[in-house]
Scaffold this active site. Structure first.
Site, PDB file in Angstrom:
ATOM      1  N   LYS A 231       0.822  -1.212   0.000  1.00 36.34           N
ATOM      2  CA  LYS A 231       0.000   0.000   0.000  1.00 36.34           C
ATOM      3  C   LYS A 231       0.865   1.275   0.000  1.00 36.34           C
ATOM      4  O   LYS A 231       2.078   1.220   0.274  1.00 36.34           O
ATOM      5  CB  LYS A 231      -0.923  -0.037   1.221  1.00 36.34           C
ATOM      6  CG  LYS A 231      -1.995  -1.131   1.166  1.00 36.34           C
ATOM      7  CD  LYS A 231      -2.922  -1.016   2.382  1.00 36.34           C
ATOM      8  CE  LYS A 231      -4.045  -2.021   2.348  1.00 36.34           C
ATOM      9  NZ  LYS A 231      -4.980  -1.828   3.503  1.00 36.34           N
TER      10      LYS A 231
ATOM     11  N   TYR B 167     -12.560  -1.877  -3.673  1.00 36.59           N
ATOM     12  CA  TYR B 167     -13.010  -2.038  -2.283  1.00 36.59           C
ATOM     13  C   TYR B 167     -14.531  -1.973  -2.145  1.00 36.59           C
ATOM     14  O   TYR B 167     -15.032  -1.685  -1.065  1.00 36.59           O
ATOM     15  CB  TYR B 167     -12.367  -0.956  -1.415  1.00 36.59           C
ATOM     16  CG  TYR B 167     -11.014  -1.327  -0.828  1.00 36.59           C
ATOM     17  CD1 TYR B 167     -10.804  -2.548  -0.162  1.00 36.59           C
ATOM     18  CD2 TYR B 167      -9.949  -0.428  -0.884  1.00 36.59           C
ATOM     19  CE1 TYR B 167      -9.569  -2.857   0.389  1.00 36.59           C
ATOM     20  CE2 TYR B 167      -8.709  -0.738  -0.320  1.00 36.59           C
ATOM     21  CZ  TYR B 167      -8.529  -1.956   0.315  1.00 36.59           C
ATOM     22  OH  TYR B 167      -7.313  -2.260   0.890  1.00 36.59           O
TER      23      TYR B 167
ATOM     24  N   THR C  29      -5.596  -6.921  10.838  1.00 36.68           N
ATOM     25  CA  THR C  29      -5.820  -5.652  10.124  1.00 36.68           C
ATOM     26  C   THR C  29      -5.204  -4.467  10.863  1.00 36.68           C
ATOM     27  O   THR C  29      -4.607  -3.583  10.253  1.00 36.68           O
ATOM     28  CB  THR C  29      -7.341  -5.435   9.941  1.00 36.68           C
ATOM     29  OG1 THR C  29      -7.894  -6.586   9.302  1.00 36.68           O
ATOM     30  CG2 THR C  29      -7.628  -4.206   9.104  1.00 36.68           C
TER      31      THR C  29
ATOM     32  N   ASN D  62      -1.830   0.247   6.958  1.00 37.87           N
ATOM     33  CA  ASN D  62      -1.330  -1.042   7.457  1.00 37.87           C
ATOM     34  C   ASN D  62      -0.481  -1.796   6.431  1.00 37.87           C
ATOM     35  O   ASN D  62      -0.299  -3.004   6.512  1.00 37.87           O
ATOM     36  CB  ASN D  62      -2.488  -1.895   7.981  1.00 37.87           C
ATOM     37  CG  ASN D  62      -3.554  -2.167   6.936  1.00 37.87           C
ATOM     38  OD1 ASN D  62      -3.386  -1.814   5.779  1.00 37.87           O
ATOM     39  ND2 ASN D  62      -4.638  -2.801   7.344  1.00 37.87           N
TER      40      ASN D  62
ATOM     41  N   HIS E 128      -2.145  -5.336   1.583  1.00 36.71           N
ATOM     42  CA  HIS E 128      -3.455  -5.959   1.362  1.00 36.71           C
ATOM     43  C   HIS E 128      -3.232  -7.396   0.937  1.00 36.71           C
ATOM     44  O   HIS E 128      -2.265  -7.694   0.218  1.00 36.71           O
ATOM     45  CB  HIS E 128      -4.222  -5.235   0.240  1.00 36.71           C
ATOM     46  CG  HIS E 128      -5.415  -6.016  -0.254  1.00 36.71           C
ATOM     47  ND1 HIS E 128      -6.640  -5.945   0.356  1.00 36.71           N
ATOM     48  CD2 HIS E 128      -5.538  -6.934  -1.260  1.00 36.71           C
ATOM     49  CE1 HIS E 128      -7.479  -6.776  -0.267  1.00 36.71           C
ATOM     50  NE2 HIS E 128      -6.840  -7.380  -1.248  1.00 36.71           N
TER      51      HIS E 128
ATOM     52  N   GLU F 115      -9.666 -10.397  -7.647  1.00 30.18           N
ATOM     53  CA  GLU F 115      -8.684  -9.329  -7.452  1.00 30.18           C
ATOM     54  C   GLU F 115      -7.499  -9.457  -8.431  1.00 30.18           C
ATOM     55  O   GLU F 115      -6.960  -8.448  -8.900  1.00 30.18           O
ATOM     56  CB  GLU F 115      -8.188  -9.331  -6.007  1.00 30.18           C
ATOM     57  CG  GLU F 115      -9.291  -8.917  -5.036  1.00 30.18           C
ATOM     58  CD  GLU F 115      -8.857  -8.897  -3.577  1.00 30.18           C
ATOM     59  OE1 GLU F 115      -9.689  -8.531  -2.738  1.00 30.18           O
ATOM     60  OE2 GLU F 115      -7.690  -9.246  -3.273  1.00 30.18           O
TER      61      GLU F 115
HETATM   62  N1  UDP Z   1      -9.777  -0.227   7.495  1.00 30.42           N
HETATM   63  C1  UDP Z   1      -9.822   1.018   8.116  1.00 30.42           C
HETATM   64  N2  UDP Z   1     -10.536   1.150   9.278  1.00 30.42           N
HETATM   65  C2  UDP Z   1     -11.217   0.100   9.842  1.00 30.42           C
HETATM   66  C3  UDP Z   1     -11.153  -1.158   9.201  1.00 30.42           C
HETATM   67  C4  UDP Z   1     -10.425  -1.285   8.032  1.00 30.42           C
HETATM   68  O1  UDP Z   1      -9.225   1.973   7.644  1.00 30.42           O
HETATM   69  O2  UDP Z   1     -11.837   0.282  10.887  1.00 30.42           O
HETATM   70  C5  UDP Z   1      -9.007  -0.364   6.274  1.00 30.42           C
HETATM   71  C6  UDP Z   1      -7.726  -1.152   6.511  1.00 30.42           C
HETATM   72  O3  UDP Z   1      -6.660  -0.499   5.855  1.00 30.42           O
HETATM   73  C7  UDP Z   1      -8.014  -2.494   5.903  1.00 30.42           C
HETATM   74  C8  UDP Z   1      -8.997  -2.161   4.790  1.00 30.42           C
HETATM   75  O4  UDP Z   1      -9.768  -1.083   5.298  1.00 30.42           O
HETATM   76  O5  UDP Z   1      -6.837  -3.123   5.430  1.00 30.42           O
HETATM   77  C9  UDP Z   1      -9.924  -3.270   4.396  1.00 30.42           C
HETATM   78  O6  UDP Z   1     -10.567  -3.744   5.566  1.00 30.42           O
HETATM   79  P1  UDP Z   1     -10.695  -5.314   5.864  1.00 30.42           P
HETATM   80  O7  UDP Z   1     -11.629  -5.467   6.988  1.00 30.42           O
HETATM   81  O8  UDP Z   1     -11.003  -6.032   4.585  1.00 30.42           O
HETATM   82  O9  UDP Z   1      -9.232  -5.698   6.377  1.00 30.42           O
HETATM   83  P2  UDP Z   1      -8.075  -6.576   5.718  1.00 30.42           P
HETATM   84  O10 UDP Z   1      -8.732  -7.652   4.892  1.00 30.42           O
HETATM   85  O11 UDP Z   1      -7.241  -5.640   4.884  1.00 30.42           O
HETATM   86  O12 UDP Z   1      -7.307  -7.136   6.878  1.00 30.42           O
HETATM   87 MG    MG Z   2     -10.206  -7.525   3.445  1.00 33.49          MG
END
Ligand code: UDP
Ligand code: MG
Length: 136
Positions: free
Chosen positions: A12, A52, A94, A115, A118, A129
């Site tokens: 990212k 997304y 996450t 974070n 992805h 994807e």
């Molecule tokens: N995210 C965020 N705030 C939240 C939860 C998620 O900014 O409260 C962002 C975070 O960068 C995350 C992305 O949204 O990687 C997608 O969320 P997901 O729950 O799919 O998490 P991931 O699969 O990336 O672990």
């Molecule tokens: Mg996710």
């Protein structure tokens, strides 16, 4: 049982900005992933919204799409036995604060939104994807 899979990984903007893509790629290779394809790109806000879209009802959706389109990213197809789950394990939780020691998000993540990586969350989504970024 043999279960060779592919999954999509994204380094990212926060990590590319810190020039961590080679370090992160090293983690994948050391953990037995083969990087089948990779490219450094910057996507538009509308492409991020499409990528997304499962999160469109979430309060963080707008910020998330602005963020993913805010700078260059490195997208990769990773291949390994059980690649989807293995990559999720290597990435960690996450929220970097909750991620286990040794995981990518623990090592490189700044915050829940920044974070660093992805990874696809299922075999089906991995296919979608990978097509999103690599099908022409
Ligand atoms: N995210 C965020 N705030 C939240 C939860 C998620 O900014 O409260 C962002 C975070 O960068 C995350 C992305 O949204 O990687 C997608 O969320 P997901 O729950 O799919 O998490 P991931 O699969 O990336 O672990
Ligand atoms: Mg996710």
């Amino acid at each position: 049982m043999n279960n060779l899979e592919q999954t999509l990984s994204i380094v990212k903007p926060d990590a590319v900005e810190r020039n961590l893509q080679n370090e992160i790629k090293k983690n994948f290779i050391e953990n037995g992933f083969i990087i089948k394809k990779e490219k450094k790109i910057q996507i538009s806000k509308s492409e991020a919204e499409e990528f997304y879209k499962v999160h469109q009802s979430k309060p963080f959706y707008g910020d998330l799409c602005n963020y993913l389109s805010s700078g260059p990213i490195v997208v990769m197809i990773l291949e390994k036995e059980n690649a989807v789950l293995e990559n999720r394990k290597l990435m960690g939780a996450t929220d970097p604060l909750k991620a286990e020691e040794g995981t990518l998000r623990k090592k490189y993540g700044i915050s829940i939104d920044k974070n660093s990586v992805h990874g696809s969350d299922s075999y089906e989504n991995a296919k979608i994807e990978i097509d999103f970024f690599f099908k022409h």
